[in-house]
Write a protein that holds these residues in place. Structure first.
Motif, PDB file in Angstrom:
ATOM      1  N   ASN A  27       0.859  -1.183   0.000  1.00 53.10           N
ATOM      2  CA  ASN A  27       0.000   0.000   0.000  1.00 53.10           C
ATOM      3  C   ASN A  27       0.896   1.234   0.000  1.00 53.10           C
ATOM      4  N   PRO A  28       1.417   1.628  -1.152  1.00 51.58           N
ATOM      5  CA  PRO A  28       2.400   2.713  -1.191  1.00 51.58           C
ATOM      6  C   PRO A  28       1.829   4.044  -0.766  1.00 51.58           C
ATOM      7  N   ASN A  29       0.483   4.175  -0.695  1.00 55.05           N
ATOM      8  CA  ASN A  29      -0.105   5.448  -0.303  1.00 55.05           C
ATOM      9  C   ASN A  29       0.001   5.714   1.189  1.00 55.05           C
ATOM     10  N   ILE A  30       0.354   4.697   1.990  1.00 53.67           N
ATOM     11  CA  ILE A  30       0.534   4.903   3.425  1.00 53.67           C
ATOM     12  C   ILE A  30       1.873   5.576   3.656  1.00 53.67           C
ATOM     13  N   SER A  31       1.815   6.774   4.176  1.00 45.17           N
ATOM     14  CA  SER A  31       3.032   7.561   4.374  1.00 45.17           C
ATOM     15  C   SER A  31       3.660   7.235   5.717  1.00 45.17           C
ATOM     16  N   THR A  32       4.968   7.415   5.791  1.00 47.14           N
ATOM     17  CA  THR A  32       5.674   7.227   7.060  1.00 47.14           C
ATOM     18  C   THR A  32       5.899   8.562   7.763  1.00 47.14           C
ATOM     19  N   VAL A  33       5.171   9.611   7.337  1.00 41.11           N
ATOM     20  CA  VAL A  33       5.367  10.937   7.914  1.00 41.11           C
ATOM     21  C   VAL A  33       5.064  10.911   9.409  1.00 41.11           C
ATOM     22  N   ASP A  34       6.040  11.242  10.207  1.00 43.00           N
ATOM     23  CA  ASP A  34       5.860  11.433  11.643  1.00 43.00           C
ATOM     24  C   ASP A  34       5.059  10.299  12.281  1.00 43.00           C
ATOM     25  N   SER A  35       5.356   9.069  11.928  1.00 43.68           N
ATOM     26  CA  SER A  35       4.660   7.928  12.512  1.00 43.68           C
ATOM     27  C   SER A  35       5.674   7.110  13.286  1.00 43.68           C
ATOM     28  N   PRO A  36       5.512   6.940  14.597  1.00 48.57           N
ATOM     29  CA  PRO A  36       6.514   6.234  15.396  1.00 48.57           C
ATOM     30  C   PRO A  36       6.766   4.834  14.858  1.00 48.57           C
ATOM     31  N   ALA A  37       8.030   4.535  14.585  1.00 50.00           N
ATOM     32  CA  ALA A  37       8.368   3.235  14.022  1.00 50.00           C
ATOM     33  C   ALA A  37       7.988   2.112  14.964  1.00 50.00           C
ATOM     34  N   SER A  38       8.013   2.364  16.264  1.00 43.21           N
ATOM     35  CA  SER A  38       7.738   1.306  17.215  1.00 43.21           C
ATOM     36  C   SER A  38       6.297   0.819  17.144  1.00 43.21           C
ATOM     37  N   ILE A  74      -2.003  10.164   9.067  1.00 42.95           N
ATOM     38  CA  ILE A  74      -3.347  10.057   8.483  1.00 42.95           C
ATOM     39  C   ILE A  74      -3.615  11.214   7.544  1.00 42.95           C
ATOM     40  N   GLN A  75      -3.242  12.425   7.941  1.00 41.67           N
ATOM     41  CA  GLN A  75      -3.465  13.594   7.099  1.00 41.67           C
ATOM     42  C   GLN A  75      -2.656  13.528   5.812  1.00 41.67           C
ATOM     43  N   ALA A  76      -1.543  12.799   5.821  1.00 41.24           N
ATOM     44  CA  ALA A  76      -0.725  12.682   4.630  1.00 41.24           C
ATOM     45  C   ALA A  76      -1.323  11.739   3.596  1.00 41.24           C
ATOM     46  N   LEU A  77      -2.326  10.962   3.991  1.00 40.35           N
ATOM     47  CA  LEU A  77      -2.984  10.045   3.066  1.00 40.35           C
ATOM     48  C   LEU A  77      -3.924  10.791   2.135  1.00 40.35           C
ATOM     49  N   PRO A  78      -4.201  10.245   0.963  1.00 41.55           N
ATOM     50  CA  PRO A  78      -5.267  10.813   0.126  1.00 41.55           C
ATOM     51  C   PRO A  78      -6.589  10.772   0.885  1.00 41.55           C
ATOM     52  N   PRO A  79      -7.463  11.765   0.707  1.00 45.51           N
ATOM     53  CA  PRO A  79      -8.709  11.835   1.495  1.00 45.51           C
ATOM     54  C   PRO A  79      -9.535  10.564   1.453  1.00 45.51           C
ATOM     55  N   GLU A  80      -9.578   9.886   0.276  1.00 44.22           N
ATOM     56  CA  GLU A  80     -10.425   8.703   0.162  1.00 44.22           C
ATOM     57  C   GLU A  80      -9.884   7.516   0.938  1.00 44.22           C
ATOM     58  N   GLN A  81      -8.622   7.566   1.385  1.00 39.00           N
ATOM     59  CA  GLN A  81      -8.030   6.447   2.112  1.00 39.00           C
ATOM     60  C   GLN A  81      -7.934   6.695   3.616  1.00 39.00           C
ATOM     61  N   ARG A  82      -8.310   7.878   4.073  1.00 36.08           N
ATOM     62  CA  ARG A  82      -8.179   8.185   5.500  1.00 36.08           C
ATOM     63  C   ARG A  82      -9.245   7.447   6.305  1.00 36.08           C
ATOM     64  N   VAL A 117     -10.738  11.522  19.414  1.00 38.57           N
ATOM     65  CA  VAL A 117     -10.457  11.151  20.802  1.00 38.57           C
ATOM     66  C   VAL A 117      -9.271  10.208  20.884  1.00 38.57           C
ATOM     67  N   CYS A 118      -8.882   9.633  19.756  1.00 43.00           N
ATOM     68  CA  CYS A 118      -7.705   8.766  19.711  1.00 43.00           C
ATOM     69  C   CYS A 118      -6.568   9.500  19.014  1.00 43.00           C
ATOM     70  N   GLU A 119      -5.365   9.327  19.540  1.00 41.16           N
ATOM     71  CA  GLU A 119      -4.184   9.929  18.940  1.00 41.16           C
ATOM     72  C   GLU A 119      -3.682   9.045  17.813  1.00 41.16           C
ATOM     73  N   GLY A 120      -4.516   8.877  16.792  1.00 40.15           N
ATOM     74  CA  GLY A 120      -4.161   8.043  15.671  1.00 40.15           C
ATOM     75  C   GLY A 120      -5.243   7.027  15.373  1.00 40.15           C
ATOM     76  N   ALA A 121      -4.915   6.065  14.493  1.00 38.00           N
ATOM     77  CA  ALA A 121      -5.892   5.046  14.107  1.00 38.00           C
ATOM     78  C   ALA A 121      -5.163   3.859  13.501  1.00 38.00           C
ATOM     79  N   TYR A 122      -5.813   2.715  13.555  1.00 39.73           N
ATOM     80  CA  TYR A 122      -5.298   1.531  12.880  1.00 39.73           C
ATOM     81  C   TYR A 122      -5.749   1.551  11.418  1.00 39.73           C
ATOM     82  N   LEU A 123      -4.827   1.241  10.533  1.00 41.04           N
ATOM     83  CA  LEU A 123      -5.151   1.157   9.114  1.00 41.04           C
ATOM     84  C   LEU A 123      -4.342   0.037   8.502  1.00 41.04           C
TER      85      LEU A 123
END
Length: 820
Positions: A51-62, A74-82, A88-94
């Protein structure tokens, strides 16, 4: 159906063993490629490759290895893939997309494909894949640094950075093994994620005893973000049995902020949507009258179409209560039976308190139906003193009804028995509702041979009984009412004209304690009416938006001769509220004891604006008035004088759907002769995209109005749930009686909503009737605390009922939030 809580993992033992090896196509540089492979970093390789559209921008490697993305990623993703999140959550599973568009829907039918930096075969028939190994079959995928497959025994070993992925779930570990023939698996140092449920956890080892049983050794489970353990469920041994639908846990502990708050030596819970017997989470509350209350429900799964709930309840100031509920669903209907029993109420002179109810909706033999709505309590103050989880609500008159009926294409009928339990001490014997024992109705409508003509038949026979035997008035009565009619409908796209003629015949047989014997009475009268409606439409442009505007003038003429009726007892009749719809009714009274004399013409006008792009009716306004050509002599009783006005008050209603979130409505009654507003109501409802709620309403009635017979009412009501931030919300209600200059309910609270837990603190003050003097009111106060661990359970859930009753739209908000 109620259940305890979700298990730590919802995966069958065939998760890995279902990966059947039909063919292997190895895509590698060559068999002689470099076999010295460095361990693959968790954040690289497959996720970006698949899934090359998933960016590694500021995402903790751990945490990327758990498919967790930060808000920046999440914001770095294309809108249709967010992914949809509430903040209320500091992030999301994708999860990455791994299934090819042309792959079969059933993964077992898909071929197995493998990629690796290198591979080699041995004389013993084993295949060794090395370096970023990926084995995929449809939506299932295995990853590891090294995988060894024994083709004869079908034993497979995974060594280093193991990742096992299936639709909606991911498991990782340091090493693992499985055998396709024996259907077994083992994963060491495991972590897992269930994406949609926001569940993650760990286990020292995950393995299966057989195809249906999955075992987790020293495991944990939470719905918090990967960098938070606000709460954690831990157990030394968890077993999930797919065949039975049960899970068990040994030495289970619930920790909040690393502090153990519950310990279970042994615990049993459901692992799928099948209903299971077991304890539900308890509820706690505290109040001035009852003290501390603790309820511990136990759910019984009796059969696929039967269940029951037993709720023992301890009430500090009253004693022990038992509540029971039985629900059923059959081919012939569905319903609920309920009962509550409190022996020797310590706050009420050791009096026994109880409640019974039966609610049933049945259907059988095609067009036949049945209905039961029965509620009985031991005393008038039951609902005021005692809360209930049963489907029963406090009302002035508790309905006790049983009915069977038939509804066909042209004919319908019903047989009904109905009585009430009145639980308001201020209601006198003369105002108690009569019992119907029984009532039989038969109605029908038939199109006649000539186009447009229709014959209508309405009939009813009822036996009325007063609930007080020594009542100084009519104690029994038999009433027969026949109402045949004929009408003609002239239909055109622009008009509907309906002349109608109806004959009304009523016959009574009274038994009165005052008269001392039976009295007979009958009457016959007729009704003639003409209803004329015109329909106009035009296209309209409003600020660049296209609308369809409708205009509907309506004239309704009604004539019925006068027949003396005021002296007769009213058994089921009352005066309709005068509003816009009342302009076009043939009778101003409900029921069959009063048929108002009339010689009048009603004029009404409605207009609507329909947005063509969406089809929404954005705005509707209606207004009208009745012109009387004679006085109205028929009233509910002889003490009410004749109505002599030559025209009615103006009545109108406005409904405005401003946008998707804001709606407003208002209705009013204005007496132009006296320049007096007789009645007015207005509501404003706003639901924000952030799940905020604002409700504002005002209710007014003038006790001196010519067309109303009510006490003076001036009441305002303001309720809200408003987010102050992504996680904090304020909620409350202020209901104020301006006539008596007092609040009849004040509610104010705060809600904190995090990714994996939520807490509410609410203070409530409300007025109730004084138990010793119903003419007086007294203030009741309560403080409610509700704490919920998302995905596990909580305490204080009775607060949901309080907030649903006090804040319009709150229940819908809760349903929407449960989708996140």
């Amino acid at each position: 159906m109620p259940r305890i809580f979700r298990p730590p993992l919802f995966v069958s033992a065939s998760f890995i063993t279902g990966l059947t090896l039909h063919t292997v196509s190895v895509f590698a540089d060559s068999a002689q490629a470099d076999t010295t492979i460095s361990p693959r970093p968790p954040e690289s390789s497959v996720q970006e490759a698949t899934n090359p559209n998933i960016s590694t921008v500021d995402s903790p490697a751990s945490y990327r290895y758990l498919d967790w993305l930060s808000p920046e990623a999440i914001q770095a993703l294309p809108p249709e893939q967010r992914p949809i999140t509430r903040g209320v959550c500091e992030g999301a599973y994708l999860a990455p997309v791994i299934q090819r568009p042309d792959a079969p829907a059933d993964p077992r039918q898909a071929p197995v494909e493998a990629t690796a930096d290198s591979y080699e075969t041995s004389d013993d028939g084993s295949i060794t894949l090395t370096g970023d190994v990926i084995i995929q079959q449809g939506g299932r995928q295995l990853e590891s640094d090294r995988i060894v497959i024994q083709q004869k025994t079908r034993e497979t070993r995974l060594e280093g950075n193991v990742r096992i992925r299936q639709e909606g779930m991911l498991m990782t570990g340091s090493e693992g093994s499985f055998n396709l023939n024996e259907k077994n698996l083992s994963l060491t140092d495991a972590e897992y994620v269930v994406h949609d449920s926001h569940i993650r956890g760990t286990a020292t080892r995950i393995h299966n005893e057989n195809e249906d049983v999955l075992v987790f050794d020293k495991s944990s489970y939470t719905t918090c973000e990967p960098d938070s353990n606000a709460w954690l469920f831990e157990a030394s041994d968890i077993r999930l049995n797919r065949a039975s639908g049960w899970g068990t846990a040994k030495h289970a502990v619930i920790r909040v902020k690393d502090v153990p708050v519950f310990y279970f030596p042994w615990l049993m819970f459901p692992i799928d949507d099948r209903r299971q017997s077991g304890f539900l989470f308890p509820s706690f509350s505290s109040g001035e009258d009852n003290g501390t209350t603790v309820a511990v429900p136990y759910y019984l799964n009796l059969a696929p179409n039967y269940d029951a709930t037993l709720t023992p309840r301890y009430i500090g100031e009253r004693g022990e209560q038992l509540e029971a509920e039985f629900r059923y669903l059959t081919l012939y209907g569905e319903g609920e039976l309920g009962a509550a029993y409190l022996p020797d109420d310590q706050s009420l002179d050791e009096e026994t308190r109880d409640l019974l109810l039966w609610q049933h909706d049945g259907y059988f033999a095609g067009d036949w139906y049945s209905r039961v709505d029965y509620t009985r309590v031991s005393d008038d103050d039951y609902f005021q003193d005692l809360a209930t989880s049963l489907n029963a609500k406090s009302q002035t008159h508790l309905n006790q009804l049983a009915q069977v009926g038939y509804t066909g294409n042209h004919l319908s009928g019903s047989l009904l028995v109905q009585r009430y339990q009145t639980i308001d001490e201020l209601i006198t014997d003369a105002d108690l509702p009569y019992r119907k024992q029984p009532q039989f109705r038969l109605d029908g409508a038939w199109e006649l041979a000539s186009a447009g003509f229709r014959a209508i038949w309405q009939s009813e026979t009822t036996r009325f009984e007063h609930p007080v035997d020594d009542f100084a008035g009519v104690v029994e009565a038999d009433r027969i009412t026949l109402k045949p009619a004929i009408e003609y409908r002239y239909r055109k796209p622009w008009a509907l004209v309906t002349p109608r003629l109806q004959l009304i015949h009523s016959q009574y047989d009274f038994t009165s304690n005052t008269a001392g014997d039976s009295l007979n009475e009958e009457q016959t009268l007729y009704t003639a009416s003409l209803d004329t409606r015109l329909f106009f439409e035009r296209d309209l442009d409003v600020s660049g938006d296209a609308y369809l505007q409708t205009l509907e003038p309506r004239l309704f003429y009604l004539y019925r001769p006068f027949k003396e009726q005021d002296h007769r007892q009213t058994f089921d009749s009352s005066l309709f509220t005068f509003d816009y719809s009342q302009l076009f009714r043939e009778n101003r009274f409900a029921g069959n004891d009063r048929f108002g004399d009339a010689n009048q013409l009603s004029l009404g006008l409605s207009t609507a604006f329909i947005e063509e792009s969406s089809g929404w009716e954005r705005f509707r306004a209606s207004a009208g008035q009745i012109f009387y050509f004679r006085d109205r002599e028929v009233q509910l009783n002889e003490s009410i004088p004749d109505a002599t006005e030559e025209r009615s008050a103006w009545v109108g209603r406005v409904e405005w759907r401003v946008n998707e979130y804001l709606r407003a409505s208002a209705d009013a009654q204005w007496d132009e002769d006296n320049n007096n507003i007789d009645r007015a109501n207005g509501t404003l409802n706003y639901s924000s995209p952030e799940r905020g709620i604002l409700n504002l309403s005002y209710r007014y009635a003038d006790d001196g109005a010519a067309t109303t017979d009510v006490e003076k009412i001036r009441q305002s009501d303001f309720s809200f749930v408003w987010p102050a931030s992504e996680q904090w919300s304020l909620l409350g209600r202020w209901a104020y009686d301006l006539e008596y200059d007092r609040s009849f309910e004040n509610l104010l609270g705060v809600e904190y909503d995090s990714c994996c837990w939520r807490v509410r603190l609410v203070n409530r003050r409300y007025l109730t009737e004084d138990s010793s003097n119903p003419a007086e009111v007294e203030a009741q106060r309560g403080i409610f605390l509700q704490f919920q661990l998302k995905g596990l359970g909580g305490v204080g859930n009775e607060l949901d009922g309080v907030l649903s009753d006090s804040i319009s739209g709150f229940e819908y908000r809760e349903q929407q939030l449960s989708n996140f």
